[in-house]
Design a protein around this motif. Structure first.
Motif, PDB file in Angstrom:
ATOM      1  N   ALA A   1       0.839  -1.208   0.000  1.00 17.95           N
ATOM      2  CA  ALA A   1       0.000   0.000   0.000  1.00 17.95           C
ATOM      3  C   ALA A   1       0.871   1.254   0.000  1.00 17.95           C
ATOM      4  O   ALA A   1       1.897   1.303   0.696  1.00 17.95           O
ATOM      5  N   THR A   2       0.465   2.253  -0.763  1.00 16.52           N
ATOM      6  CA  THR A   2       1.329   3.429  -0.932  1.00 16.52           C
ATOM      7  C   THR A   2       0.655   4.745  -0.521  1.00 16.52           C
ATOM      8  O   THR A   2       1.209   5.816  -0.764  1.00 16.52           O
ATOM      9  N   GLY A   3      -0.504   4.670   0.103  1.00 15.23           N
ATOM     10  CA  GLY A   3      -1.246   5.898   0.449  1.00 15.23           C
ATOM     11  C   GLY A   3      -0.398   6.868   1.259  1.00 15.23           C
ATOM     12  O   GLY A   3      -0.297   8.056   0.939  1.00 15.23           O
ATOM     13  N   PHE A   4       0.236   6.369   2.329  1.00 13.06           N
ATOM     14  CA  PHE A   4       1.060   7.212   3.201  1.00 13.06           C
ATOM     15  C   PHE A   4       2.233   7.792   2.427  1.00 13.06           C
ATOM     16  O   PHE A   4       2.559   8.987   2.535  1.00 13.06           O
ATOM     17  N   LEU A   5       2.880   6.955   1.602  1.00 13.57           N
ATOM     18  CA  LEU A   5       4.075   7.399   0.869  1.00 13.57           C
ATOM     19  C   LEU A   5       3.717   8.460  -0.172  1.00 13.57           C
ATOM     20  O   LEU A   5       4.502   9.376  -0.425  1.00 13.57           O
ATOM     21  N   GLU A   6       2.527   8.334  -0.732  1.00 11.48           N
ATOM     22  CA  GLU A   6       2.095   9.366  -1.704  1.00 11.48           C
ATOM     23  C   GLU A   6       1.915  10.710  -1.012  1.00 11.48           C
ATOM     24  O   GLU A   6       2.341  11.757  -1.522  1.00 11.48           O
ATOM     25  N   ARG A   7       1.326  10.682   0.166  1.00 11.85           N
ATOM     26  CA  ARG A   7       1.128  11.930   0.920  1.00 11.85           C
ATOM     27  C   ARG A   7       2.480  12.515   1.337  1.00 11.85           C
ATOM     28  O   ARG A   7       2.704  13.719   1.269  1.00 11.85           O
ATOM     29  N   GLN A   8       3.396  11.644   1.738  1.00 12.30           N
ATOM     30  CA  GLN A   8       4.718  12.099   2.162  1.00 12.30           C
ATOM     31  C   GLN A   8       5.494  12.702   0.981  1.00 12.30           C
ATOM     32  O   GLN A   8       6.165  13.712   1.111  1.00 12.30           O
ATOM     33  N   ARG A   9       5.356  12.062  -0.156  1.00 13.72           N
ATOM     34  CA  ARG A   9       6.084  12.597  -1.321  1.00 13.72           C
ATOM     35  C   ARG A   9       5.567  13.984  -1.674  1.00 13.72           C
ATOM     36  O   ARG A   9       6.341  14.896  -1.991  1.00 13.72           O
ATOM     37  N   SER A  10       4.265  14.116  -1.614  1.00 18.14           N
ATOM     38  CA  SER A  10       3.666  15.404  -1.925  1.00 18.14           C
ATOM     39  C   SER A  10       4.190  16.476  -0.959  1.00 18.14           C
ATOM     40  O   SER A  10       4.526  17.588  -1.352  1.00 18.14           O
TER      41      SER A  10
END
Lengths: 560, 230
Positions: free
Chosen positions: A285-294
């Motif tokens: 799952a990448t939800g957290f990582l997407e928010r962090q990248r943003s």
């Protein structure tokens, strides 16, 4: 005019100075790179000045040794698991990327959840990347690297098609969990009945064998199970809760520079999408990582953001408040170990939330025992009266209740009673208790009631044999009660022994309370020993009480 | 009614009966374990030695008092991981062992009674131990439903799972009623069997008594017995 020209020239000079100053500063987007390069260069200079095996600074030692020892899991598929090509997974790739950034070789060292922090303290590894949640409790044991490299949450997994959307739907349901999981307390707080297992792998085994209907565990763990099409076709994630950030960690001593360097590197990995792309490669799952990248490619993209609370996730607060007498309990544990050689863990008396659960559980168990002790003879009397003295419809009704109760296993009777209660008024602690008392009273009372009716019939037969005048009904019934007192007593004891089964329908009695306590204190042996002793003693102590009451009944009947 | 049976998965009844067979299996193991522990206790309880009786009584009382459900949880949780992390007891064996204290205490009590009757010459009363054993077995079949709490795939588990899968409350009740019908039939057949066994035991003893009485009258003058088969 001259004044205007002078002002213009000054303005131009100031602008040129400002522009050249700006050129000298790295652009915001390059600030992290510059900070990383500066930290690494400083450490390399220190290493170049002379390497000593006992150098205090861990970063210098890593550079001197030319090796980075990273503690990793070996049995956590998709994150770090054994494959034909060796260890592979998200965390393994992250370890490789870090070693490459430092310019050193990577040495992977297998660790377990039990020893991953201890090995940092013993200097057997430099860094651990091992599915470790960052909690307030662990902050005192290791230095965590922020920003975090992943975030998981606990998910409830159940069969497709089964309606379950939030905690409210979990009341009274059995859910399989692993011992020691911090989120267990939240599940038990919503009246779910916990079934405990040692390892997450057993949850998937049990779900696949349909021995568990629901299970709760980290979504990171279930990611591998859902990669199996057969599993995914049968099960789905119902809902998630209790997010916990995962942190790489280094030891507490001599790691200031190493931690700072890794923090900068983590921020860069978020900014450059290295964490995100690696996770996507492994199908997690990448939800957290997407928010962090943003965040890290936008407003947090600076070295100062590493101190900014709005850019960093907070550790999960897991510190459990202690009871006022926790110290004395520690002393008792030590005394037991010293004198008896037994390792008893009385966690339920040391943690305030556990103590609350146990105290309420004991009160509810007491109410259950008292309730069934009263309900069983009351229902027995009613059924005895109906069978012994009632008209035909009443006798049939009582007979029907007896046959039904004797034909239905206790567990099924309780489940049906709970389903009816839930349908009519909803299951709460009080309604659950009342339902269990009525169900257990009906089961045992129907047997005892039949015994009373048999005793009354035998008294009638005795009187008929002796050609005596018919005994008045009230006297006949009293003597019948006295004759059946052994049976009534036996069924009251049986009902008391059955009270723990009420936990099956979610009544928060002692068995449920102690199971909940064990689920988050990670201690089971002492807990279940105490439970067994409690119930066995309760029955042993109540047997003479019931026998004494029966004797009283018999004496009164014979006196008349 | 048809809609209800249509809502059940194909082969559900067979699946349920398969699950019920596990209840029988658990009860059988539990009874064997109970016999292994209960019979020596019965001999001690019925023995002439006061010391043996004193030793056996508290053990029997403890077993009688141990709640089966808590014992099952105790075994399941404490003995779940054996030495080296392996499973010490399978869930089925966990339930069988949990039923053992009940079975052992029952066998010790009724076995001691039977021995006392036997010594007193009341063989028919002593033979009632057999129907009592069968009764205990059927009680254990019904009690083994508690194993649903630790995930054993027996009759009650299958009923509960199917009830959860049904769409409406009346359909859920329908599944529960089906469960009562299956388990109820077993219990009633069991009780009929107990009755038949009891009657058979009594008839057997009466027959023996009659034969002995008849044999008394067939003694030769020198006291030697006439073999009726000759």
């Amino acid at each position: 005019m001259k004044a205007r020209l002078a002002a213009l020239a000054t303005a131009l000079l100031l602008a040129a100075a400002a522009w050249s100053a700006a050129l000298a500063q790295p652009a915001p987007s390059a600030a992290l790179d510059a900070a990383f390069a500066a930290e690494l260069a400083t450490a390399r200079r220190a290493a170049g000045a002379g390497c000593k095996e006992d150098a205090v600074d861990r970063l210098v030692r890593i550079l001197c040794r030319g090796k980075l020892r990273v503690g990793v899991r070996t049995n956590y598929p998709l994150f770090a698991g054994e494959t034909a090509q060796g260890l592979a997974g998200y965390e393994i790739d992250i370890a490789r990327a870090i070693a490459a950034a430092l310019g050193v070789d990577l040495v992977l060292v297998p660790v377990t959840p039990a020893n991953r922090i201890a090995m940092l303290g013993e200097d057997r590894i430099d860094l651990t990347i091992a599915t470790m949640g960052h909690t307030s409790l662990r902050d005192g044991q290791a230095r965590f690297i922020r920003p975090h490299y992943y975030q998981s949450q606990t998910v409830v997994v159940g069969p497709r098609g089964r309606a379950l959307t939030d905690f409210d739907d979990l009341a009274g349901q059995t859910i399989c969990v692993t011992v020691g999981n911090a989120s267990n307390a939240e599940l038990s707080g919503h009246n779910a009945r916990l079934m405990l297992f040692d390892s997450p792998a057993k949850l998937v085994e049990r779900l696949s064998a349909q021995a568990c209907q629901l299970a709760a565990q980290d979504d990171s763990f279930f990611a591998a199970a859902f990669a199996d099409p057969a599993f995914a076709a049968r099960y789905e994630t119902k809902f998630g809760f209790a997010p916990v950030p995962w942190g790489m960690a280094v030891g507490r001593e001599g790691t200031e520079h190493l931690a700072q360097l890794l923090s900068i590197l983590s921020a860069r990995f978020h900014r450059d999408g290295i964490f995100l792309n690696t996770a996507a490669t492994h199908g997690i799952a990448t939800g957290f990582l997407e928010r962090q990248r943003s965040a890290w490619s936008g407003r947090c993209n600076s070295a100062t953001a590493l101190q900014d609370g709005t850019c960093l996730a907070a550790p999960l607060v897991t510190a459990v408040p202690a009871t006022p007498w926790a110290g004395q309990v520690d002393a008792i544990e030590a005394w037991i170990e010293q004198r008896l050689g037994l390792r008893a863990t009385l966690a339920m008396f040391k943690m305030a939330p556990a103590w609350d659960l146990v105290r309420n559980g004991a009160i509810n168990s007491g109410l259950l025992i008292l309730g069934v002790s009263l309900a069983t003879p009351c229902i027995a009397v009613l059924i005895g009266l109906a069978l012994g003295f009632g008209g035909l419809p009443l006798r049939w009704l009582a007979q029907g209740v007896c046959v039904l109760m004797q034909s239905c296993p206790v567990v099924l009777t309780l489940v049906i009673a709970a389903a009816l209660c839930n349908h009519l008024v909803g299951i709460t602690t009080l309604s659950g208790l009342i339902t269990a008392i009525i169900a257990l009273g009906l089961i045992n009372g129907s047997y005892a009631g039949r015994a009373i009716a048999d005793a009354v019939a035998s008294l009638r037969a005795d009187a008929a044999k002796r050609d005596e005048a018919p005994v008045p009904p009230h006297r006949l019934f009293r003597e019948g009660l006295a004759r059946a007192e052994t049976q009534i007593g036996a069924f009251i004891i049986n009902a008391i022994k059955g009270t723990p089964i009420a936990s099956f329908i979610g009544v928060p009695e002692l068995l449920n309370a102690l199971t909940d306590t064990a689920s988050f204190s990670a201690e089971r042996a002492t807990t279940y020993w105490l439970l067994l002793v409690f119930y066995t003693l309760a029955v042993l102590l109540l047997v003479p009480v019931v026998q004494a009451l029966g004797g009283l009944l018999r004496n009164r009947a014979s006196a008349r | 009614m048809t809609a209800f049976f249509d809502a059940l998965p194909p082969g559900f009844l067979l699946h349920l009966l398969g699950g019920v067979s596990i209840n029988f299996w658990i009860a059988a193991i539990g009874l064997l374990l109970g016999l292994a522990v209960g019979l020596p206790l019965a001999i001690c309880l019925a023995s002439g030695s006061r010391w043996l009786r004193w030793a056996a009584s508290p053990v029997t009382a403890l077993m009688r008092a141990a709640p089966t459900f808590v014992t099952m949880y105790f075994l399941f949780q404490v003995l779940q991981a054996g030495p080296g992390g392996g499973t010490a007891l399978s869930p089925v064996m966990t339930v069988a062992w949990a039923l053992m204290p009940y079975a052992a205490a029952y066998i010790a009590d009724s076995g001691a009674d039977a021995l006392r009757h036997w010594r007193a010459g009341s063989f028919s009363a002593a033979l009632l131990f057999l129907p009592n054993l069968v009764r205990a077995y059927f009680v254990m079949v019904m009690s083994s439903g508690i194993s649903a709490a630790i995930g054993v795939q027996e009759g009650i588990s299958i009923i509960l799972r199917q009830a959860n899968a049904m769409g409406s409350f009346p359909q859920q009740l329908g599944v529960y009623l089906l469960g009562i019908l299956v388990f109820g039939s077993i219990m009633q057949v069991g009780l009929l069997g107990v009755g038949a066994l009891r009657r058979f035991a009594i008839a057997l003893m009466l027959n023996r008594a009659n034969r002995r009485a008849a044999a008394q009258s067939d003694l030769d003058f020198d006291g030697s017995r006439i073999d009726p088969t000759e």
